[in-house]
Write a protein that holds these residues in place. Structure first.
Motif, PDB file in Angstrom:
ATOM      1  N   ASP A   7       3.669   2.864  -6.718  1.00 20.82           N
ATOM      2  CA  ASP A   7       4.701   1.908  -6.372  1.00 20.82           C
ATOM      3  C   ASP A   7       4.901   0.909  -7.502  1.00 20.82           C
ATOM      4  O   ASP A   7       4.008   0.652  -8.293  1.00 20.82           O
ATOM      5  CB  ASP A   7       4.329   1.165  -5.084  1.00 20.82           C
ATOM      6  N   THR A   8       6.116   0.316  -7.558  1.00 24.06           N
ATOM      7  CA  THR A   8       6.423  -0.643  -8.611  1.00 24.06           C
ATOM      8  C   THR A   8       6.222  -2.079  -8.161  1.00 24.06           C
ATOM      9  O   THR A   8       6.225  -2.973  -8.986  1.00 24.06           O
ATOM     10  CB  THR A   8       7.884  -0.459  -9.060  1.00 24.06           C
ATOM     11  N   ARG A  55      17.839  -0.955   4.778  1.00 28.14           N
ATOM     12  CA  ARG A  55      16.773  -1.585   3.984  1.00 28.14           C
ATOM     13  C   ARG A  55      16.816  -1.065   2.555  1.00 28.14           C
ATOM     14  O   ARG A  55      17.010   0.126   2.315  1.00 28.14           O
ATOM     15  CB  ARG A  55      15.401  -1.304   4.598  1.00 28.14           C
ATOM     16  N   GLU A  56      16.606  -1.970   1.592  1.00 32.45           N
ATOM     17  CA  GLU A  56      16.554  -1.582   0.198  1.00 32.45           C
ATOM     18  C   GLU A  56      15.187  -0.969  -0.109  1.00 32.45           C
ATOM     19  O   GLU A  56      14.152  -1.545   0.215  1.00 32.45           O
ATOM     20  CB  GLU A  56      16.795  -2.778  -0.716  1.00 32.45           C
ATOM     21  N   VAL A  57      15.210   0.199  -0.719  1.00 29.85           N
ATOM     22  CA  VAL A  57      13.965   0.875  -1.075  1.00 29.85           C
ATOM     23  C   VAL A  57      14.033   1.345  -2.519  1.00 29.85           C
ATOM     24  O   VAL A  57      15.102   1.652  -3.053  1.00 29.85           O
ATOM     25  CB  VAL A  57      13.689   2.079  -0.154  1.00 29.85           C
ATOM     26  N   VAL A  58      12.863   1.382  -3.149  1.00 33.07           N
ATOM     27  CA  VAL A  58      12.733   1.949  -4.484  1.00 33.07           C
ATOM     28  C   VAL A  58      12.374   3.416  -4.330  1.00 33.07           C
ATOM     29  O   VAL A  58      11.475   3.761  -3.559  1.00 33.07           O
ATOM     30  CB  VAL A  58      11.625   1.226  -5.292  1.00 33.07           C
ATOM     31  N   THR A  83       8.479   9.007  -3.307  1.00 20.95           N
ATOM     32  CA  THR A  83       8.092   7.866  -2.485  1.00 20.95           C
ATOM     33  C   THR A  83       9.252   6.892  -2.353  1.00 20.95           C
ATOM     34  O   THR A  83       9.936   6.591  -3.335  1.00 20.95           O
ATOM     35  CB  THR A  83       6.887   7.121  -3.106  1.00 20.95           C
ATOM     36  N   PHE A  84       9.478   6.400  -1.134  1.00 18.92           N
ATOM     37  CA  PHE A  84      10.465   5.350  -0.881  1.00 18.92           C
ATOM     38  C   PHE A  84       9.698   4.103  -0.466  1.00 18.92           C
ATOM     39  O   PHE A  84       9.022   4.096   0.562  1.00 18.92           O
ATOM     40  CB  PHE A  84      11.437   5.776   0.220  1.00 18.92           C
ATOM     41  N   PHE A  85       9.792   3.057  -1.290  1.00 20.19           N
ATOM     42  CA  PHE A  85       9.019   1.836  -1.069  1.00 20.19           C
ATOM     43  C   PHE A  85       9.940   0.693  -0.699  1.00 20.19           C
ATOM     44  O   PHE A  85      10.888   0.379  -1.426  1.00 20.19           O
ATOM     45  CB  PHE A  85       8.237   1.489  -2.332  1.00 20.19           C
TER      46      PHE A  85
END
Length: 325
Positions: free
Chosen positions: A28-29, A238-241, A276-278
């Motif tokens: 994750d970032t 929702r905003e996800v990375v 991955t969606f974070f």
């Protein structure tokens, strides 16, 4: 008496499941954020197909398995540095295994367990899984995703062994399964799932690498991953990375095959791809998928004293997703 075909098929699946579950990881970032008293529910689904060959007179066989587990994560405390103590409660387990050569399908659902006296192997599975449902363990995790401590898995294991002779016998025969379920082994597995995040911000197109050792019942494996930041998206408002990953899994050079009951197991070089969606604002994994492909060679001595070498190619897809209440 459980047919040797079925026992062997189950044993090979356990080998694959142990290794595949040990190589799941996500990068994750951002930093994880935990709030004391917060409760999150995650669903983990593992779909595995194992193609086996080399069994005398049986040709190529495929075992397909799906295991679904619901887990509730409760944040019990958050330290000043942001490290969280989290209790993981196993709420339910479902399993479906399609056996080869027309041997049928075995199913288990902890929400509707079958009565004893059916298939002997399924009875053993039901006891083993049933004893885990309702049990919990705790872990301590830093904001970067490092798991520093796990307590409670060894206790669950000992309870299962004391309550179920079948479970104790299975653990004693497999060896590796017991090694994977202890506190330290579970800490290693969880840390792979909550891999340390990049130490600097990244934008779409940026890439980074991560390599770590994995404690595994079959020896120490090295996982090397390359991650690429794909961008920011909106899912369910929702905003996800979104982060893509590719990786390799290798045993230590010159490592001796590991013993699992009557078999020795040698693991070949494997590959992994994932996504991955974070959740950016809440600081948590919304959904992660990992596909692991591993070749294995298993050697054993047959009833007549002949040496048998089995080849297995596995593909396991693991999906973890948060269940919104």
């Amino acid at each position: 008496m459980i047919p040797r075909h079925r026992s062997l098929g189950i044993g090979l699946f356990v080998v694959v499941a142990l290794v595949s579950s040990s190589v799941l990881g996500a990068q994750d970032t951002l930093r994880y954020r935990w709030t004391k008293g917060e409760v999150l529910t995650y669903r983990t689904t593992v779909q595995s197909n194992v193609v086996m060959s080399g069994i005398p007179g049986m040709g190529e066989m495929t075992v397909g398995t799906t295991i679904t587990q619901m887990s509730k994560m409760t944040t019990e405390d958050v330290a000043a540095d942001g490290s969280a103590t989290i209790r993981n409660l196993i709420e339910s387990v479902k399993m479906e295994m399609a056996m080869p050569m027309g041997m049928g399908t075995m199913t288990f659902d902890s929400a509707a367990p079958a009565t004893a006296g059916g298939d002997p192997m399924m009875d053993a599975f039901a006891k083993g899984f049933g004893l885990m449902v309702g049990e919990s363990f705790t872990m301590v995790m830093t904001p970067s995703g490092k798991v520093t401590k796990v307590e409670g898995m060894a206790k669950i294991l000992e309870k299962a062994k004391a309550t179920s002779p079948e479970m104790a016998a299975a653990l004693g025969a497999s060896g590796g399964l017991e090694g994977l379920m202890g506190d330290e082994a579970q800490r290693s597995t969880l840390e792979q799932g909550f891999t340390a995040m990049p130490d600097k911000p990244v934008k779409a197109g940026d890439a980074w690498k991560n390599e770590f050792k994995m404690t595994n019942p079959f020896g120490v494996l090295t996982a090397a991953f390359a991650f690429t930041m794909k961008g920011v998206e909106t899912i369910n408002g929702r905003e996800v990375v979104r982060i893509a990953s590719t990786g390799t899994i290798k045993a230590a050079p010159g490592a001796a095959p590991a013993a699992m009951g009557p078999m020795t197991v040698a693991i070949g070089d494997g590959t992994s791809t994932g996504e991955t969606f974070f959740d950016i604002k809440r600081g948590r994994v919304q959904k992660a998928t990992s596909i692991v492909e591993l070749p294995m060679t298993m050697n054993m001595t047959g009833p007549d004293g002949t040496s048998i070498s089995l080849q297995a190619a596995s593909k396991a897809t693991t999906t973890i997703e948060i269940i919104e209440k």
